[in-house]
Enzyme design. Structure first.
Site, short mmCIF file in Angstrom:
data_model
loop_
_atom_site.label_atom_id
_atom_site.label_comp_id
_atom_site.label_asym_id
_atom_site.label_seq_id
_atom_site.Cartn_x
_atom_site.Cartn_y
_atom_site.Cartn_z
N CYS A 251 9.46 4.06 -3.48
CA CYS A 251 10.11 2.91 -4.09
C CYS A 251 10.31 3.09 -5.61
O CYS A 251 11.15 3.88 -6.00
CB CYS A 251 9.39 1.62 -3.72
SG CYS A 251 10.54 0.24 -3.56
N HIS A 336 9.34 1.81 2.36
CA HIS A 336 7.88 1.84 2.35
C HIS A 336 7.29 2.43 3.63
O HIS A 336 7.02 1.70 4.58
CB HIS A 336 7.34 0.43 2.12
CG HIS A 336 7.55 -0.04 0.72
ND1 HIS A 336 6.62 0.14 -0.28
CD2 HIS A 336 8.61 -0.63 0.15
CE1 HIS A 336 7.09 -0.34 -1.42
NE2 HIS A 336 8.31 -0.82 -1.17
N GLU A 338 4.39 3.36 4.18
CA GLU A 338 3.03 2.86 4.44
C GLU A 338 3.11 1.51 5.17
O GLU A 338 2.09 0.96 5.55
CB GLU A 338 2.25 2.73 3.13
CG GLU A 338 2.52 1.48 2.29
CD GLU A 338 3.86 1.48 1.57
OE1 GLU A 338 4.62 2.45 1.72
OE2 GLU A 338 4.16 0.50 0.86
#
Ligand SMILES: N[C@@H](CCC(=O)O)C(=O)O
Length: 363
Positions: A251, A336, A338
């Site tokens: 990001c 993202h 994660e």
């Protein structure tokens, strides 16, 4: 119907009446919307939302409470939450506090009872804009005057970054990673730990020499709030270190890498925030469903001649979602992997970072 207690007034002059929960205070911020169907706690505690008022398009918020283990940062800095229906009686064996209690504790004002469908359409049509949360009784002109006078801060990364380095160690240690904290989400650290990395989390203004003094196997550049051009020290550091060790960015980290190579970033009309954005991996042709939260994007045209190649593409609006320079062992994504919250289609990117560090160790 009970009388409204709060209202939100947009820069464009539109107002929406509702009821307050969380902190009972006036606040200004940038209004954005998130389309995730679950994960309000992770959104609440994601430092990338610093000072932003987040409209949740999912119509019921609060129903599973807040759980101690699910924070993405210790001290949430989100500007506020605007929701359709707020449930203050959670049903969940893991919950320890209600959303309202946590927001009160951290000074986060929230409003419920808002027509979030209409509000979201307005943001989509008019674009992201400034907003103020005030008592329902305040005249519109007064609210707009206060909104106009409220300062716009650009020191968000400085505010959310750690002051001192800290460590997160793992039992199956294979690699040492330095993670530059521009507002790092804790699930990134958890994922790196899971994959065998001891992580040293460092303040955003660390220098290239200080990074190398840790003798890391790899460098990670985190997500974070605000405009990426505001974090010049990180951009400078990447410019010095590129090619010297494997580097992975997520990001804001992705935007920083692109800027360090000479590409440009721009602010999108209303950004990407949600858990179902389709992204095409241009190498494999596979489409990943991704978790997203960003206002800025890398200008694809500006990548020409920088040494970075486009690796991922957003299928909704063709914006850049990933870049790489193989020779320098550096890559990044705008979304993202994660998740937290969101789909887990993209965790292979952590394995890619591990493989890069493995190859570098063996070289
Ligand atoms: N603040 C940047 C990056 C967001 C993030 O890193 O999560 C943006 O809004 O584009």
């Amino acid at each position: 119907m009970k009388p409204f207690t709060k209202k939100i007034v947009l820069e464009s002059g539109r107002e929406f009446y509702g009821y307050g929960f969380g902190a009972d205070r006036e606040a200004t911020g940038e209004i954005v919307f998130n389309t995730s169907m679950v994960g309000y706690q992770e959104i609440l505690s994601d430092p990338s939302y610093t000072d932003q008022m987040v409209v949740m398009t999912y119509p019921l918020i609060g129903n599973y409470g807040i759980t101690d283990e699910d924070y993405e940062t210790k001290y949430p800095t989100i500007g506020g939450m605007i929701v359709r229906e707020y449930n203050d009686l959670p049903s969940n064996f893991r919950y320890t506090k209600t959303l309202g209690e946590v927001c009160e504790e951290y000074g986060i004002p929230c409003v419920w009872g808002i027509d979030t469908r209409m509000l979201t359409r307005i943001i989509r049509d008019e674009g992201t804009q400034r907003v103020i949360v005030v008592d329902a009784s305040m005249p519109q002109e007064e609210a707009l005057r206060r909104l106009k006078e409220a300062p716009v801060r650009r020191d968000m990364v400085e505010r959310v970054s750690c002051r001192k380095r800290w460590f997160s160690r793992t039992a199956n240690h294979r690699f040492d990673v330095v993670a530059v904290d521009c507002g790092i989400k804790h699930n990134i650290i958890r994922k790196l730990n899971e994959k065998g990395c001891n992580v040293t989390v460092v303040p955003y203004d660390i220098t290239a020499e200080e990074v190398m003094a840790f003798r890391p196997d790899g460098l990670f550049l985190s997500n974070g709030p605000g405009d990426p051009t505001d974090v010049q020290p990180v951009i400078e550091m990447v410019r010095t270190l590129r090619g010297r060790l494997p580097i992975f960015g997520i990001c804001l980290g992705h935007q920083v890498i692109s800027l360090a190579y000479g590409a440009r970033t721009f602010k999108m009309k209303f950004g990407h925030r949600g858990g179902n954005h389709p992204v095409k991996n241009l190498e494999t042709g596979k489409v990943e469903i991704t978790s997203q939260n960003h206002s800025f994007a890398v200008d694809t045209e500006s990548l020409k001649g920088t040494g970075l190649t486009l690796t991922h593409l957003n299928l909704l609006d063709d914006t850049a979602e990933g870049v790489e320079c193989r020779a320098d062992r550096i890559f990044s994504v705008q979304y993202h992997p994660e998740s937290a919250p969101g789909p887990q289609d993209s965790t292979y990117l952590f394995d890619k970072f591990i493989k890069m560090m493995e190859e570098s160790q063996n070289a």
